[in-house]
Design an enzyme around this catalytic site. Structure first.
Site, PDB file in Angstrom:
ATOM      1  N   CYS A 344       0.834  -1.214   0.000  1.00 23.81           N
ATOM      2  CA  CYS A 344       0.000   0.000   0.000  1.00 23.81           C
ATOM      3  C   CYS A 344       0.859   1.250   0.000  1.00 23.81           C
ATOM      4  O   CYS A 344       1.885   1.300   0.675  1.00 23.81           O
ATOM      5  CB  CYS A 344      -0.836   0.079   1.274  1.00 23.81           C
ATOM      6  SG  CYS A 344      -1.902  -1.310   1.498  1.00 23.81           S
ATOM      7  N   ARG A 439     -12.663   0.556  -6.371  1.00 28.72           N
ATOM      8  CA  ARG A 439     -12.291   0.376  -4.968  1.00 28.72           C
ATOM      9  C   ARG A 439     -11.562   1.608  -4.430  1.00 28.72           C
ATOM     10  O   ARG A 439     -11.607   1.916  -3.253  1.00 28.72           O
ATOM     11  CB  ARG A 439     -11.370  -0.846  -4.929  1.00 28.72           C
ATOM     12  CG  ARG A 439     -10.883  -1.302  -3.613  1.00 28.72           C
ATOM     13  CD  ARG A 439     -10.088  -2.571  -3.893  1.00 28.72           C
ATOM     14  NE  ARG A 439      -9.528  -3.174  -2.723  1.00 28.72           N
ATOM     15  CZ  ARG A 439      -9.517  -4.481  -2.504  1.00 28.72           C
ATOM     16  NH1 ARG A 439     -10.058  -5.302  -3.359  1.00 28.72           N
ATOM     17  NH2 ARG A 439      -8.944  -4.970  -1.444  1.00 28.72           N
TER      18      ARG A 439
HETATM   19  P1  XMP Z   1      -0.692  -7.184   3.380  1.00 30.73           P
HETATM   20  O1  XMP Z   1       0.146  -6.386   4.316  1.00 30.73           O
HETATM   21  O2  XMP Z   1      -1.234  -8.432   3.996  1.00 30.73           O
HETATM   22  O3  XMP Z   1      -1.951  -6.244   3.050  1.00 30.73           O
HETATM   23  O4  XMP Z   1       0.034  -7.455   2.098  1.00 30.73           O
HETATM   24  C1  XMP Z   1      -3.044  -6.664   2.300  1.00 30.73           C
HETATM   25  C2  XMP Z   1      -4.146  -5.642   2.405  1.00 30.73           C
HETATM   26  O5  XMP Z   1      -3.749  -4.398   1.832  1.00 30.73           O
HETATM   27  C3  XMP Z   1      -4.885  -3.696   1.323  1.00 30.73           C
HETATM   28  N1  XMP Z   1      -4.582  -3.317  -0.058  1.00 30.73           N
HETATM   29  C4  XMP Z   1      -4.189  -2.085  -0.429  1.00 30.73           C
HETATM   30  N2  XMP Z   1      -4.086  -0.935   0.283  1.00 30.73           N
HETATM   31  N3  XMP Z   1      -3.326   0.179  -1.664  1.00 30.73           N
HETATM   32  C5  XMP Z   1      -3.641   0.216  -0.348  1.00 30.73           C
HETATM   33  O6  XMP Z   1      -3.542   1.267   0.281  1.00 30.73           O
HETATM   34  C6  XMP Z   1      -3.409  -0.946  -2.443  1.00 30.73           C
HETATM   35  O7  XMP Z   1      -3.093  -0.941  -3.621  1.00 30.73           O
HETATM   36  C7  XMP Z   1      -3.872  -2.124  -1.786  1.00 30.73           C
HETATM   37  N4  XMP Z   1      -4.130  -3.384  -2.228  1.00 30.73           N
HETATM   38  C8  XMP Z   1      -4.563  -4.071  -1.144  1.00 30.73           C
HETATM   39  C9  XMP Z   1      -6.060  -4.637   1.424  1.00 30.73           C
HETATM   40  O8  XMP Z   1      -6.827  -4.245   2.531  1.00 30.73           O
HETATM   41  C10 XMP Z   1      -5.398  -5.992   1.616  1.00 30.73           C
HETATM   42  O9  XMP Z   1      -6.208  -6.929   2.284  1.00 30.73           O
END
Ligand code: XMP
Length: 520
Positions: A344, A439
Site C-alpha cells: 500500500c 475500490r
Molecule cells: P498485506 O500487508 O497483507 O496487506 O500485504 C493486504 C491488504 O492491503 C490492502 N490493499 C491495499 N491498500 N493500496 C492500499 O492502500 C493498495 O493498492 C492495496 N491493495 C490491497 C487490502 O486491505 C489488503 O487486504
C-alpha cells in the site's frame, strides 16, 4: 498461591487495552510499537482453541482470512484456506461470471475427490500417454479413459503404461468399463470421504474409485492414498471450515459498482450478489479503500434489505464513526486497515491512514457496542503480529503472507536462480486497469495521471498454504500459551501491553549473530 499468579507491581507497566491505548492516544501505534506481557499460564499452546465467530452463521476454525486481491485469492487459495479452517475472499478484479465460477469451484470442491482427473482417449497410443507423463511431470500412471463426450470407457492401469507397449492403443490396453469400480455422484452423500473410505475397506486391493453421473460421465476420482491422508487429518486439531451441507465455506468481494451516470448500480449489485448466493457463497465483502462513505453504506443497506441473513463484511475503516456507520447500515464484520498493507502507498500518496494497533483498538470498542466483529486487514508480516491483532480483532486478513504460495494466482518467475510470484496492490495502476479502480474511487479506465495507491511487487515463492498456515498457527498458539489464554476471547480479555523503544525492537529480532539458514 494467588500471589504467584499476579502482582500489583506489574500493573502500571503492563496495562490492559482500555488503559494502555487511551494513555497513548496522542500517537498512532502499530504492531512493532508494542509487545505483550507474559501472564501466569496453565495452558499448553497445543491445547489452545482458535475458533472464531464473525457473524451469525459464519464461524471459522482458525481466525485467518486471505485477502480479496487478484494476486492472492481465487478458488485454489480459498479452498486451501477453508480446508485449514479459515476463509478465502475471492477478489472482484474479473468478470462477474468468472467470479461466480470461482465460487462454484470452492463450493463444489470435495476434499480428497479429484474433480477434474486427467483423462486419456481410447484412440491415443500408450507412447502418447508416456510423453504426457514426462512433459507434465505426473507422479502417477493410471488414467480414466473417456470418449469425446466425457463418458467413461475404462481405466488405463499404470501396469500397462510402459515403453514396451508404446505403440499399442489405449483401447487395447484398458480395463473395460464393466470391470471398473465406480460410484454414482448422488450416492456420495454428506460425507464423501467416509463413503470412499468404506468402499476401500470393502474392496480389497482396489486403490481407485471413479465417480460418475447418471449418464456415466466421469465426475471425479478418489485414490486410496488421498483418503488415508485425510483420515489422518481428521484427527488434526483444526478442521476444515464447512457450511451446513458439508461444503467448504467461501467468501466473495463485491464493489460499490456505479452506472454510467455515476449512481450506485443497485440492480447490477443485487443481480450479482443474488447469483453468488445461489452458488452458495457464505459471505460477501463490500471491499473498498474508504468504507466510511455513502456508496459503501448504501451498498451494504441494499444487500442487507435483499438478503437479511447473508453475512456481510464491509470496509475499510479506521475510526469508531466508520464502524458505527457500517454496523448501522447492516454489516456484520468490519474490515479495519487503511494503509498498513505491504504493497500500500495510501499513506504516502494521500497522507491518510492510521497505524494498525491504534486503529484496531478504536474500532474494537465501538464494534463491541454495536455487536459486530472486526477484521484486522493488512500489515501482518509475522505470526506475532497476528497474536497482537487478535487481542483486539476477531480475525486477520492477510495478503502478502499468502502471495508467494503455490495456491496464489499467477506463475512462478525465476530471477537469478530464485523463485518469485507477482504481488500487487489492488490500487496499483496495473490492478486498477484490470478492474479494481472503483475500490479506490477512480475512473474505470485509469491512465498514468491517476494517483496509484499501491505498488507492483514480487514475493519469494514459499510453497503450499498448508505449510505457511502451520507456521502461523504454531505462532498464534505459542502466544496464547504465554498469556495463559485457552481461546480467543480469553486472549482478548487477558492481553497486557507495553510500548517498545527502538532499542527494544532491535532486541526483539535476532541480533549480534550470523544466522544459519537450515532450510526449515
Ligand atoms: P498485506 O500487508 O497483507 O496487506 O500485504 C493486504 C491488504 O492491503 C490492502 N490493499 C491495499 N491498500 N493500496 C492500499 O492502500 C493498495 O493498492 C492495496 N491493495 C490491497 C487490502 O486491505 C489488503 O487486504
Amino acid at each position: 498461591m494467588a500471589a504467584t499468579r499476579q502482582s500489583s507491581f506489574d500493573d502500571p507497566f503492563y496495562q490492559p487495552a482500555d488503559q494502555f491505548f487511551p494513555e497513548n492516544h496522542k500517537i498512532g501505534l502499530t504492531f512493532d510499537d508494542i509487545t505483550l506481557a507474559t501472564l501466569y499460564s496453565e495452558i499448553l499452546p497445543r491445547n489452545t482453541q482458535l475458533d472464531t465467530t464473525l457473524a451469525d452463521g459464519l464461524q471459522l476454525n482458525i481466525p485467518i482470512i486471505s485477502s480479496d486481491m487478484d494476486t492472492v485469492t481465487e478458488s485454489r487459495m480459498a479452498i486451501a484456506l477453508a480446508a485449514n479452517g479459515g476463509l478465502g475472499l475471492i477478489h472482484y478484479n474479473m468478470p462477474e461470471r468468472q467470479q461466480l465460477s470461482e465460487v462454484s469451484r470452492v463450493k463444489h470442491h470435495v476434499h480428497g475427490l479429484i474433480q477434474e482427473p486427467v483423462t486419456v482417449a481410447p484412440d491415443q497410443l500408450i507412447g502418447d500417454v508416456l510423453k504426457i507423463i514426462e512433459e507434465r511431470k505426473f507422479a502417477f500412471g493410471t488414467f480414466p479413459v473417456v470418449d469425446q463426450h466425457g463418458k467413461l470407457v475404462g481405466l488405463l492401469s499404470g501396469h500397462v503404461v510402459k515403453p514396451r507397449y508404446a505403440r499399442r492403443k489405449v483401447a487395447d490396453a484398458l480395463t473395460p468399463r464393466a470391470q471398473v469400480q465406480t460410484i454414482k455422484q448422488k450416492e456420495l452423500g454428506k460425507d464423501p470421504i467416509a463413503r470412499a473410505d468404506k468402499f476401500f475397506n470393502e474392496h480389497l486391493g482396489i486403490h481407485k474409485l471413479l465417480v460418475v453421473d447418471d449418464q456415466d460421465h466421469l465426475r471425479g476420482l478418489f485414490t486410496m492414498s488421498d483418503i488415508e491422508r485425510i483420515a489422518q487429518e481428521r484427527i488434526a486439531q483444526f478442521k476444515p471450515a464447512r457450511d451446513a451441507r458439508f461444503h467448504l465455506i467461501c467468501g466473495a468481494a463485491v464493489s460499490a459498482t456505479r452506472n454510467a451516470f455515476g449512481e450506485l448500480d443497485r440492480a447490477r449489485i443485487l443481480d450479482h450478489v443474488g447469483a453468488l448466493v445461489e452458488r452458495g457463497v457464505d459471505v460477501v465483502a463490500v471491499s473498498t479503500a474508504h468504507g466510511h462513505s455513502q456508496g459503501v453504506g448504501d451498498t451494504v443497506r441494499v444487500l442487507r434489505d435483499a438478503f437479511p441473513k447473508l453475512p456481510i463484511i464491509a470496509g475499510n475503516v479506521t475510526s469508531a464513526a466508520g464502524v458505527e456507520y457500517l454496523a448501522d447500515c447492516g454489516a456484520n464484520a468490519i474490515k479495519v486497515g487503511q494503509g498498513p498493507g505491504s504493497i500500500c502507498t495510501t499513506r504516502l500518496v494521500a497522507g491518510v491512514g492510521i497505524p494498525q494497533m491504534t486503529a484496531l483498538y478504536v474500532c474494537s470498542r465501538t464494534a463491541a457496542k454495536k455487536k459486530v466483529t472486526i477484521l484486522a486487514d493488512g500489515g501482518i508480516t509475522k505470526s506475532g503480529d497476528i497474536v497482537k491483532a487478535l487481542t483486539l480483532a476477531q480475525a486477520v486478513i492477510c495478503g502478502g503472507i499468502f502471495a508467494g504460495c503455490t495456491e496464489a494466482p499467477g506463475e512462478v518467475i525465476e530471477i537469478s536462480g530464485k523463485l518469485y510470484k507477482q504481488y500487487r496492490g489492488m490500487g496499483s495502476l496495473a490492478a486498477m486497469r484490470a478492474g479494481s479502480a472503483a475500490r479506490y474511487g477512480q475512473p474505470a479506465n485509469p491512465t498514468q495521471k491517476v494517483a496509484a495507491e499501491g505498488i507492483e511487487a514480487l514475493k519469494e515463492a514459499c510453497g503450499s498454504v498448508d505449510r505457511v498456515l502451520a507456521q502461523l498457527i504454531g505462532g498464534i498458539q505459542s502466544g496464547m500459551g504465554y498469556l495463559g489464554a485457552a481461546n480467543l476471547p480469553q486472549l482478548r480479555d487477558k492481553a497486557r501491553y507495553i510500548r517498545v523503544s527502538p532499542a527494544g525492537l532491535r532486541e526483539a529480532a535476532p541480533h549480534d549473530v550470523v544466522e544459519l539458514k537450515t532450510g526449515n
